[in-house]
Design a protein around this motif. Sequence first.
Motif, PDB file in Angstrom:
ATOM      1  N   ASP A   7       0.832  -1.204   0.000  1.00  0.00           N
ATOM      2  CA  ASP A   7       0.000   0.000   0.000  1.00  0.00           C
ATOM      3  C   ASP A   7       0.864   1.252   0.000  1.00  0.00           C
ATOM      4  N   HIS A  11       1.153   4.514  -2.615  1.00  0.00           N
ATOM      5  CA  HIS A  11       1.093   5.916  -2.180  1.00  0.00           C
ATOM      6  C   HIS A  11       2.300   6.707  -2.673  1.00  0.00           C
ATOM      7  N   THR A  41      -2.570   4.488   4.702  1.00  0.00           N
ATOM      8  CA  THR A  41      -4.030   4.472   4.682  1.00  0.00           C
ATOM      9  C   THR A  41      -4.542   5.491   3.675  1.00  0.00           C
ATOM     10  N   SER A  42      -5.812   5.403   3.391  1.00  0.00           N
ATOM     11  CA  SER A  42      -6.537   6.379   2.578  1.00  0.00           C
ATOM     12  C   SER A  42      -7.915   6.527   3.187  1.00  0.00           C
ATOM     13  N   LYS A  43      -8.380   7.769   3.275  1.00  0.00           N
ATOM     14  CA  LYS A  43      -9.715   7.994   3.805  1.00  0.00           C
ATOM     15  C   LYS A  43     -10.260   9.296   3.236  1.00  0.00           C
ATOM     16  N   ILE A  46      -8.283  12.435   1.815  1.00  0.00           N
ATOM     17  CA  ILE A  46      -6.877  12.187   2.131  1.00  0.00           C
ATOM     18  C   ILE A  46      -6.505  10.845   1.504  1.00  0.00           C
ATOM     19  N   ALA A  47      -5.893  10.931   0.340  1.00  0.00           N
ATOM     20  CA  ALA A  47      -5.637   9.726  -0.442  1.00  0.00           C
ATOM     21  C   ALA A  47      -4.345   9.015  -0.056  1.00  0.00           C
ATOM     22  N   HIS A  48      -3.367   9.750   0.491  1.00  0.00           N
ATOM     23  CA  HIS A  48      -2.047   9.163   0.727  1.00  0.00           C
ATOM     24  C   HIS A  48      -1.546   9.586   2.103  1.00  0.00           C
ATOM     25  N   GLU A  49      -1.784   8.722   3.066  1.00  0.00           N
ATOM     26  CA  GLU A  49      -1.460   9.052   4.447  1.00  0.00           C
ATOM     27  C   GLU A  49      -0.722   7.887   5.098  1.00  0.00           C
ATOM     28  N   VAL A  63       0.789  13.139   5.897  1.00  0.00           N
ATOM     29  CA  VAL A  63      -0.099  13.212   4.741  1.00  0.00           C
ATOM     30  C   VAL A  63       0.684  13.763   3.562  1.00  0.00           C
TER      31      VAL A  63
END
Length: 125
Positions: A7, A11, A41-43, A46-49, A63
């Motif tokens: 993942d 990112h 993660t992505s949420k 916020i696509a690239h965290e 982020v």
Amino acid sequence: MLLNPDDFDAHVAHAPEGGVRDAFTAFAHAEYPGGLTARATSKGFIAHELRIEGGEFWYFSAVLAEEWVLFYFRKPAFRDRLVDFDAVRAAFPAAHVTPKGELSLRVTDGAMAGAVIAHLAPPQR
């Protein structure tokens, strides 16, 4: 330790070459004190965290943006004494106090990411 390298690779592919990519990579592969881990993660928007966590607590976020990595010192990090609010403000005068009472900092290169990581201590619950 980075928990989900596949993942993360997806990112970091969105990071521009140079300082921003170096900073994001430094946060992903850091040896955090106290066994903290990093998780890509992505949420929502916020696509690239990266979330830097310990047990059930989410202490920091990194982020990815176009010109910097926005690093968040979250409230649990102050509560569990991983960092001291005033010490972070003194070390990084550009840090911004968010409406939630957390700190955010624009990190532009790997050296600055290393300086941030050097300020972290293991959780003291």
